[in-house]
Design an enzyme around this catalytic site. Structure first.
Site, PDB file in Angstrom:
ATOM      1  N   THR A  44      -3.152   1.019   3.184  1.00 19.86           N
ATOM      2  CA  THR A  44      -2.193   1.449   4.199  1.00 19.86           C
ATOM      3  C   THR A  44      -0.923   0.608   4.218  1.00 19.86           C
ATOM      4  OG1 THR A  44      -3.924   2.369   5.603  1.00 19.86           O
ATOM      5  CG2 THR A  44      -1.861   1.770   6.684  1.00 19.86           C
ATOM      6  N   ASN A  56      -3.677  -4.828   2.627  1.00 28.06           N
ATOM      7  CA  ASN A  56      -3.648  -4.937   4.088  1.00 28.06           C
ATOM      8  C   ASN A  56      -3.830  -6.393   4.511  1.00 28.06           C
ATOM      9  OD1 ASN A  56      -3.308  -2.191   4.456  1.00 28.06           O
ATOM     10  ND2 ASN A  56      -5.501  -1.789   4.610  1.00 28.06           N
ATOM     11  N   ASP A  85      -0.303  -0.987  13.838  1.00 27.21           N
ATOM     12  CA  ASP A  85       0.933  -1.772  13.864  1.00 27.21           C
ATOM     13  C   ASP A  85       1.644  -1.752  12.517  1.00 27.21           C
ATOM     14  OD1 ASP A  85      -0.524  -3.840  12.357  1.00 27.21           O
ATOM     15  OD2 ASP A  85      -1.356  -4.452  14.275  1.00 27.21           O
ATOM     16  N   HIS A 116     -12.533   7.509   6.955  1.00 28.74           N
ATOM     17  CA  HIS A 116     -13.404   6.396   6.571  1.00 28.74           C
ATOM     18  C   HIS A 116     -14.831   6.626   7.071  1.00 28.74           C
ATOM     19  CE1 HIS A 116     -11.035   3.307   4.598  1.00 28.74           C
ATOM     20  NE2 HIS A 116     -10.029   3.554   5.425  1.00 28.74           N
TER      21      HIS A 116
END
Length: 544
Positions: free
Chosen positions: A78, A99, A161, A307
Site C-alpha cells: 500500500t 509499509n 493514514d 485480506h
C-alpha cells in the site's frame, strides 16, 4: 469600405486567437484521484453484470482505460503503491520501499508515513505521528501546487493514514481515520488544530451510525455466482463469529473487532470515506475558486476485506457491488457541482492480491506458504556453521534478509561472500524461486523479468542484503485469508482509467506501468514532472 473590412477581419482573427489561447490555457476545476486499495483489473469485468450504468461502467465506457497496466517493481504494498502513483517513480527513487522496513541505524523497523517530530491533531496520540517526510521525491499534487504558486489546494483523504498523507504530497493537507475515536484526524505537519469543517464532520458521529446495523448482501445470496461458497475453511473470520458467512451483525461484533475501527473492514468504510470527501469539497470550496484543485481519495476498506476473505469471496464481490454504487453517487455529485467535462478523474489501485493459498491447493493449483520463522532459524544455523559464532542475521522482513554489517566488519568477514553464500543456501527451500544479493542489485542492470521488478524496488540505502522471489502463488506466513506483495500478475495488474476533462473515450491494450499516471497528469495539467518521475506520459490517453 476595404479598410473597414480589413479592420473587421483583424478584430475577428484577434478574437478567435484569444478564444483559442483561452481554451488552450483552460484546466479542469478539480482533479479527483481515486485509488482503490487492493483492486485487480479483472474486477472491472468480473462483477460488471451487476454494476450500475453510472459507476465503474461509466468510467470505462466514457473514459479511457489502459487494459494492460502493471506495477513495475517489487514489493506491491500500500505505501509504495500510493507513493508510486503520485510520484511517477518506483521505490528505488521515492524511498517508500514497503509499509514498514528495517533501519539498521535505529535497530528497529519504521513505518512508511512515520514522523516522530509531529504530534496528533484530533483523534488519538498513537495515530498522529504521520507525515510524508519519508517520501524523497515530489508528487504530481506538489507540482500542481508549485505551478499555481500554491493557490491550488490539495487534500488527501483515506481511512489509512498512508493512503492520505502520501498522495497529498509534501505541500497538501491530509486527513485519515482513527479507529480508536471514530474521527478523521491529521497531524501538526499540516495543522495545529482541525479545520472547523472537519470538526463539524466528526460531530455527526457517522461511523457509529454505520455500525448500528448489519452487513448483509446487497442482493440475494444465491445470486453471487462469481464467488465460492460463502461459508468455507479458507477465509478468516471476525472475532466473536465462528463462521465466515453472511450476515454480520456489526453492533454485536464491533466491540471484539476494534470498536469504531471495525468500519474499515466493511463496505461502509468506503461510504464513510466519500462522506468525508463531500465535506472536504464543501468545506474547502475545492474547484470553486478559479484554480485547479486536487482531491486524492483512497478507498482502504477493499484491502481489509480482501485480506480477510480473499478475492473469490462473497464479501469481496459484495464490497465491489456496493463500491460501484458509491462511485455512481460520487460522479453524479461531481456532475452537479462542477458540470460534466469540467473535472478530471483517474481511477487506479495500489496493488492487486493473491488468491488464498489453501483454496488454490484445493483446486490443484501449485501454491504454498513459506514459514518465515523457520527460514530465519535455518539461516542463522547455516551462517554460524559457515562463518563462526555470531548473530549474523539482523532482520528478515518483506522477503529481504538484513545482515549484521557491524559484526561482519568487526570480525573481518567478507560481506559479499556472506551474501552470496546465504543467497545460494536459501534456494534449497521449497517455495523460494530466486535469490539476489545487494551486490547484484548494485552492479548489474536487469531489464526484464522479476529481477528487474526487484531492482526497481531496491533502494541502495534502505534495502536488505539478500532479496527473495517466491514461486507463483506462494506467500509468506499466510494461513487464513491472503495478502499481496509479489511481482506476479495477480499483484501487479491493476486498473488505470482516465475520465472527464479533455479525455476521449477509448481503450488500449498497450503495456504500461503505474508510474505513467503522474507524467500523464503533468502533461494534461501543464505542470512540471514530479522531480523523481521515471514513468512516461500515456500517449493513447493524450491523443486529444
Amino acid at each position: 469600405m476595404k479598410k473597414i473590412t480589413v479592420l473587421a477581419s483583424m478584430i475577428w482573427m484577434m478574437t478567435v486567437g484569444f478564444a483559442v489561447a483561452q481554451q488552450e490555457s483552460e484546466k479542469p476545476k478539480i482533479v479527483v484521484g481515486i485509488v482503490v486499495d487492493q483492486m485487480r483489473q479483472e474486477y472491472l469485468y468480473k462483477f460488471s453484470d451487476r454494476y450500475t450504468d453510472g459507476g465503474f461502467k461509466k468510467l470505462v465506457k466514457d473514459g479511457f482505460m489502459m487494459q494492460n497496466a502493471h506495477y513495475n517493481y517489487i514489493p506491491t504494498y500500500t505505501g509504495p503503491g500510493h507513493a508510486s502513483v503520485y510520484t511517477g517513480a518506483t521505490p528505488a527513487t521515492h524511498g517508500i520501499i514497503a509499509n514498514n522496513w528495517y533501519v539498521r541505524e535505529l535497530e528497529r523497523s519504521i513505518y512508511c508515513a512515520e514522523d516522530t517530530t509531529v504530534s496528533y491533531v484530533g483523534g488519538s496520540e498513537k495515530a498522529g505521528l504521520i507525515s510524508p517526510r519519508n517520501m524523497k521525491s515530489t508528487t504530481i499534487t506538489d507540482e500542481l501546487r508549485f505551478a499555481s504558486n500554491k493557490r491550488s489546494k490539495t487534500i488527501g483523504i483515506a481511512l489509512k493514514d498512508r493512503g492520505a498523507s502520501l498522495p497529498a504530497g509534501h505541500l497538501g493537507d491530509a486527513y485519515w481515520y482513527d479507529g480508536n475515536t471514530g474521527e478523521f484526524m491529521t497531524s501538526t505537519y499540516y495543522y495545529d488544530e482541525l479545520p472547523q469543517w472537519v470538526q463539524d464532520f466528526n460531530n455527526q458521529k457517522l461511523p457509529a451510525k454505520y455500525l448500528e446495523g448489519n452487513w448483509e448482501t446487497l442482493y440475494p445470496i444465491d445470486s453471487y455466482i462469481q464467488s465460492i461458497e460463502d461459508a468455507n475453511e479458507f477465509e478468516g473470520n471476525f472475532a466473536g463469529k465462528e463462521t465466515t458467512d453472511f450476515p454480520y451483525n456489526l453492533a454485536e461484533l464491533k466491540d471484539e473487532n476494534g470498536g469504531m475501527g471495525m468500519i474499515s473492514s466493511t463496505p461502509f468504510g468506503n461510504s464513510l470515506t466519500l462522506d468525508m470527501a463531500y465535506a472536504a469539497i464543501e468545506g474547502e470550496e475545492l474547484g470553486m475558486r478559479g484554480e485547479t484543485d486536487f482531491l486524492a481519495v483512497s478507498f482502504s476498506s477493499p484491502d481489509y476485506i480482501g485480506h480477510r476473505f480473499g478475492p473469490a469471496s462473497v464479501e469481496v464481490e459484495d464490497n465491489y457491488l456496493r463500491l460501484d454504487q458509491d462511485i455512481e453517487k460520487f460522479l453524479s455529485f461531481l456532475d452537479e457541482t462542477y458540470g460534466e467535462g469540467n473535472y478530471l478523474v483517474f481511477l487506479t489501485a495500489d496493488h492487486g492480491v493473491a488468491d488464498i493459498v489453501e483454496y488454490m491447493k484445493s483446486e490443484n493449483v501449485p501454491a504454498g506458504n513459506l514459514d518465515g520463522r523457520f527460514l530465519v532459524t535455518q539461516l542463522k544455523g547455516f551462517a554460524k556453521d559457515k562463518f563462526g559464532e555470531g548473530e549474523w542475521i539482523e532482520n528478515y522482513s518483506n522477503e529481504q534478509i538484513f545482515l549484521n554489517k557491524k559484526l561482519i566488519a568487526e570480525k573481518g568477514k567478507n560481506l559479499e561472500e556472506m551474501q552470496r553464500a546465504l543467497a545460494e543456501y536459501v534456494l534449497k527451500f521449497e517455495g523460494i524461486k530466486e535469490a539476489y544479493t545487494a551486490s547484484d542489485m548494485r552492479r548489474s542492470e536487469f531489464t526484464q523479468g522479476r529481477s528487474h521488478l526487484l531492482q526497481m524496488g531496491y533502494n541502495h540505502k534502505a534495502s536488505g542484503d539478500i532479496l527473495l522471489i517466491l514461486e507463483p502463488a506462494w506467500l509468506t506466513n499466510s494461513w487464513k485469508g491472503t495478502t499481496h506483495g509479489t511481482g506476479y500478475n495477480y499483484d501487479t495488474h491493476v486498473p488505470i482509467v482516465f475520465y472527464g476533462w479533455n479525455i476521449e473515450a477509448g481503450q488500449s491494450a498497450e503495456y504500461c506501468t503505474i508510474t505513467d499516471i503522474a507524467p500523464t497528469l503533468a502533461m494534461l495539467l501543464k505542470t512540471r514532472l514530479p522531480n523523481g518521475a521515471t514513468g512516461q506520459p500515456l500517449l493513447p490517453v493524450l491523443k486529444k
